[in-house]
Design a protein around this motif. Structure first.
Motif, PDB file in Angstrom:
ATOM      1  N   HIS A  91      50.574  50.351  38.885  1.00  0.00           N
ATOM      2  CA  HIS A  91      51.271  49.199  39.447  1.00  0.00           C
ATOM      3  C   HIS A  91      50.840  48.846  40.859  1.00  0.00           C
ATOM      4  O   HIS A  91      50.727  47.676  41.196  1.00  0.00           O
ATOM      5  CB  HIS A  91      52.768  49.429  39.326  1.00  0.00           C
ATOM      6  N   ASP A  92      50.609  49.839  41.698  1.00  0.00           N
ATOM      7  CA  ASP A  92      50.169  49.562  43.073  1.00  0.00           C
ATOM      8  C   ASP A  92      48.720  49.118  43.105  1.00  0.00           C
ATOM      9  O   ASP A  92      47.841  49.842  42.651  1.00  0.00           O
ATOM     10  CB  ASP A  92      50.240  50.852  43.897  1.00  0.00           C
ATOM     11  N   MET A  93      48.453  47.992  43.696  1.00  0.00           N
ATOM     12  CA  MET A  93      47.061  47.566  43.860  1.00  0.00           C
ATOM     13  C   MET A  93      46.399  48.392  44.960  1.00  0.00           C
ATOM     14  O   MET A  93      46.855  48.392  46.112  1.00  0.00           O
ATOM     15  CB  MET A  93      47.000  46.088  44.219  1.00  0.00           C
ATOM     16  N   ASP A  94      45.321  49.074  44.610  1.00  0.00           N
ATOM     17  CA  ASP A  94      44.577  49.829  45.614  1.00  0.00           C
ATOM     18  C   ASP A  94      43.438  48.999  46.188  1.00  0.00           C
ATOM     19  O   ASP A  94      42.654  49.474  46.997  1.00  0.00           O
ATOM     20  CB  ASP A  94      44.045  51.136  45.016  1.00  0.00           C
ATOM     21  N   HIS A  95      43.351  47.744  45.744  1.00  0.00           N
ATOM     22  CA  HIS A  95      42.330  46.845  46.270  1.00  0.00           C
ATOM     23  C   HIS A  95      42.862  45.425  46.107  1.00  0.00           C
ATOM     24  O   HIS A  95      43.922  45.218  45.523  1.00  0.00           O
ATOM     25  CB  HIS A  95      41.005  47.029  45.520  1.00  0.00           C
ATOM     26  N   ALA A  96      42.134  44.463  46.624  1.00  0.00           N
ATOM     27  CA  ALA A  96      42.569  43.076  46.544  1.00  0.00           C
ATOM     28  C   ALA A  96      41.653  42.302  45.611  1.00  0.00           C
ATOM     29  O   ALA A  96      40.560  42.752  45.283  1.00  0.00           O
ATOM     30  CB  ALA A  96      42.557  42.442  47.928  1.00  0.00           C
ATOM     31  N   VAL A  97      42.146  41.147  45.154  1.00  0.00           N
ATOM     32  CA  VAL A  97      41.340  40.248  44.323  1.00  0.00           C
ATOM     33  C   VAL A  97      41.393  38.867  44.962  1.00  0.00           C
ATOM     34  O   VAL A  97      42.475  38.394  45.317  1.00  0.00           O
ATOM     35  CB  VAL A  97      41.881  40.169  42.878  1.00  0.00           C
ATOM     36  N   CYS A  98      40.249  38.255  45.125  1.00  0.00           N
ATOM     37  CA  CYS A  98      40.208  36.927  45.741  1.00  0.00           C
ATOM     38  C   CYS A  98      39.238  36.022  45.010  1.00  0.00           C
ATOM     39  O   CYS A  98      38.394  36.487  44.239  1.00  0.00           O
ATOM     40  CB  CYS A  98      39.783  37.034  47.210  1.00  0.00           C
ATOM     41  N   ALA A  99      39.377  34.733  45.240  1.00  0.00           N
ATOM     42  CA  ALA A  99      38.400  33.785  44.715  1.00  0.00           C
ATOM     43  C   ALA A  99      37.215  33.741  45.667  1.00  0.00           C
ATOM     44  O   ALA A  99      37.374  33.867  46.888  1.00  0.00           O
ATOM     45  CB  ALA A  99      39.034  32.412  44.595  1.00  0.00           C
ATOM     46  N   ILE A 100      36.026  33.566  45.108  1.00  0.00           N
ATOM     47  CA  ILE A 100      34.831  33.438  45.945  1.00  0.00           C
ATOM     48  C   ILE A 100      34.615  31.968  46.279  1.00  0.00           C
ATOM     49  O   ILE A 100      34.539  31.585  47.432  1.00  0.00           O
ATOM     50  CB  ILE A 100      33.595  34.009  45.214  1.00  0.00           C
ATOM     51  N   ASP A 101      34.529  31.168  45.261  1.00  0.00           N
ATOM     52  CA  ASP A 101      34.483  29.724  45.471  1.00  0.00           C
ATOM     53  C   ASP A 101      35.698  29.136  44.756  1.00  0.00           C
ATOM     54  O   ASP A 101      36.648  29.852  44.447  1.00  0.00           O
ATOM     55  CB  ASP A 101      33.165  29.132  44.952  1.00  0.00           C
ATOM     56  N   ARG A 102      35.702  27.878  44.516  1.00  0.00           N
ATOM     57  CA  ARG A 102      36.766  27.287  43.729  1.00  0.00           C
ATOM     58  C   ARG A 102      36.796  27.975  42.374  1.00  0.00           C
ATOM     59  O   ARG A 102      35.752  28.170  41.747  1.00  0.00           O
ATOM     60  CB  ARG A 102      36.488  25.785  43.556  1.00  0.00           C
ATOM     61  N   ALA A 103      37.981  28.394  41.919  1.00  0.00           N
ATOM     62  CA  ALA A 103      38.064  29.108  40.642  1.00  0.00           C
ATOM     63  C   ALA A 103      39.345  28.725  39.928  1.00  0.00           C
ATOM     64  O   ALA A 103      40.354  28.397  40.563  1.00  0.00           O
ATOM     65  CB  ALA A 103      38.021  30.612  40.861  1.00  0.00           C
ATOM     66  N   GLU A 104      39.275  28.751  38.600  1.00  0.00           N
ATOM     67  CA  GLU A 104      40.469  28.523  37.808  1.00  0.00           C
ATOM     68  C   GLU A 104      40.808  29.830  37.108  1.00  0.00           C
ATOM     69  O   GLU A 104      39.938  30.463  36.492  1.00  0.00           O
ATOM     70  CB  GLU A 104      40.188  27.426  36.758  1.00  0.00           C
ATOM     71  N   ILE A 105      42.062  30.248  37.219  1.00  0.00           N
ATOM     72  CA  ILE A 105      42.455  31.515  36.602  1.00  0.00           C
ATOM     73  C   ILE A 105      43.664  31.310  35.704  1.00  0.00           C
ATOM     74  O   ILE A 105      44.464  30.393  35.910  1.00  0.00           O
ATOM     75  CB  ILE A 105      42.779  32.591  37.658  1.00  0.00           C
ATOM     76  N   GLY A 106      43.770  32.177  34.704  1.00  0.00           N
ATOM     77  CA  GLY A 106      44.965  32.220  33.876  1.00  0.00           C
ATOM     78  C   GLY A 106      45.803  33.414  34.288  1.00  0.00           C
ATOM     79  O   GLY A 106      45.267  34.461  34.669  1.00  0.00           O
TER      80      GLY A 106
END
Lengths: 239, 239
Positions: A91-106
DNA sequence: CGGAATGTTGATATGCCTCAACTAAAGTGG
DNA sequence: CCACTTTAGTTGAGGCATATCAACATTCCG
C-alpha cells in the motif's frame, strides 16, 4: 472506458494466454480517465493509492526522490502499462509516478481489480506476470547502469524502449516516441547531463540511432543492440 | 520437510496476513532439500526451472552474466526468501541464481505451488507480494548504484542486509552473516574491488559498521542509515 | 607448513562531474 | 509577426574520483 478495456486487453495478450471469458471480464471493469500535464505527479512517494493506473497514451515514469531533491528515474511506461500495479498489494508507495509529457491515464479502483481477481484468477496471474516483467526490467537497469560505459548504456536503453514501443504498435517508419530531455536521460542512467549529451553524440556518430525532438529514430537496430549488448529475452515477450 | 514449511510460514507472516487454513495448506507442500557448495549455481541464465527455490539457510544470490564473463550481482537472499519465485510465471530465466557460501535450499515443484494457489488464493497473493518487495529492492539498487558515492552506497547496502537479516532472526549481538568478498561487493554495487575496499575502510573509520570474516558488525545503525540515506519503508515490513 | 584466496596499499591514467559560456529552439506577449 | 524570455542542447576547461595495474600483507585451508 472502452479505451481502457482495449488497451489492457491488448497488453495482456502480449505476455499471457487468456480465455475469452477473461476478455469479457476485463470489460466489466469500471474506472475513469484523466489527462496529465507534462511533469505532473500521479502518485507521490508515501501515498496510499486507491486506484491502479493504466497508461492509455503518452509516457509516464516512476522515480525516487532523494533528500537533496535529486531525482532517479526508475522506469518509463507507455500505452498498456500498469506502472503502479504493485500498490494493489503494497500500500505504501516507495516511489513516485509522474507524467513525462502530456499523457492520458485510466484509473481503476483497487477494489474493482481485486474482486475481479477472485472471479478470474488468470487475470491476477496476468497482472502478476506484468509486475514480474517490470522487475526483470529493473534488474537490467541495475546491470546496465552498473557495468556498461556511457554510450553502451544509452544504446541498451534505446533498444529497450524501442522494443517495448514496438509491441504496442508505437513504431512508425523505424521511429518511436521518446519524449525525454537529455537531463532526464542522465537521471535515468546515472550520469550527468553533459555525459548523456556526449553519449548521445557518439551514438549519432555511429549512425545506429538518434534522439531528436522527442522521437527515437532507429537506423540500425542490430548495430545498436551490439553496442549495448542488448538481448530482449528479459522482456519475456511471447513471440 | 517441516523445516521448509516453517521457514516459508515465518517469512510470509512477516509481510502478509494469513489465515490458519493457509498455514495448514503450506504444510501440505511436498519438495526436497539440497545442500549447495559455495559459488555453485542453482539455476543458470536461460534455464527453464521446474522447481521453486526456498532458502533454508546460508546465502544465495541472483546475478547477470555479461558477454565478457563479468558478473553483476542483483540481490542477495537469506532464509525464507524465494529468490526465483518469478520463474513460476516467467519460464525463461533471464538471470542466474547461485549459492554464495554453503547453503541449504528447499525445492518445491512449480506444479505443487500453482495448484496450492488455486486452493488458497491468499497464498498466491503472499508470494506475489514477496516478488513485489523484491522489485522494490531492485529499484533501490538502481537508485543506490546510480546516485550515491561509494561509501554511501555501501552504507545503504549494509543497512538493507542488516534489516532483512533482523526480520528472520539472523541478528546476534548487533551482527549478522554477510559472507561476501570485497570483489563480490564491488560486483553488486557497480564499483571495482579496490573502490569497495576503500569504501569499507571509510565506514570502519566512522565506527558505524564493519564487515570482517563474513560477519557484518553493526555498531551504530542510525549513523550508517544517515550516511546511506537509508529508509526501510521500501522493504514493506508489516511492523 | 605451503599455497591459494582475500584484503590492503600506492601510483598512474582515464573518464566523469562540475562549472561556465554559448547556441539553438521553443514558447510568450506586445 | 517580431522581440523577448525561457528552456534545451552543445562545447570547452579544470579537478576530482574511480578504474586499472602492480606489489605486498594477511588470512584461510589443505
Amino acid at each position: 472506458m472502452e479505451h481502457i478495456h482495449n488497451v489492457i486487453a491488448q497488453k495482456f495478450r502480449a505476455h499471457s494466454f487468456l480465455a475469452e471469458e477473461d476478455m469479457v471480464a476485463i470489460r466489466t471493469l469500471r474506472g475513469h480517465t484523466r489527462d496529465m500535464r507534462p511533469e505532473e505527479d500521479i502518485v507521490r512517494q508515501g501515498d496510499l493509492p486507491q486506484f491502479a493506473i493504466v497508461v492509455l497514451s503518452g509516457m509516464v515514469a516512476r522515480y525516487h526522490l532523494l533528500r537533496n531533491g535529486q531525482r532517479q528515474y526508475l522506469s518509463f511506461h507507455i500505452a498498456g502499462d500498469m506502472p503502479d500495479a504493485q500498490a494493489l498489494l503494497l500500500h505504501d508507495m516507495d516511489h513516485a509516478v509522474c507524467a513525462i509529457d502530456r499523457a492520458e491515464i485510466g484509473l481503476i479502483p483497487h477494489k474493482e481489480l481485486l474482486t475481479l481477481f477472485t472471479l478470474r484468477p488468470q487475470l491476477a496471474l496476468a497482472v502478476w506476470r506484468e509486475t514480474l516483467i517490470d522487475a526483470a526490467i529493473f534488474r537490467q537497469a541495475i546491470t546496465n547502469n552498473g557495468s556498461r560505459s556511457g554510450p553502451a548504456r544509452l544504446a541498451h536503453f534505446f533498444c529497450e524502449q524501442y522494443c517495448r514501443a514496438e509491441t504496442v504498435g508505437l513504431v512508425r517508419d523505424k521511429a518511436c516516441p521518446l519524449p525525454l530531455s537529455q537531463a532526464q536521460i542522465g537521471q535515468a542512467l546515472g550520469m550527468s547531463l553533459v555525459t548523456a549529451n556526449r553519449a548521445l553524440q557518439k551514438l549519432r556518430a555511429t549512425g545506429a540511432a538518434d534522439l531528436r525532438g522527442g522521437k527515437l529514430r532507429m537506423h540500425d537496430f542490430r548495430q545498436l543492440a551490439r553496442l549495448g549488448q542488448f538481448d530482449p529475452a528479459y522482456l519475456h515477450l511471447k513471440s
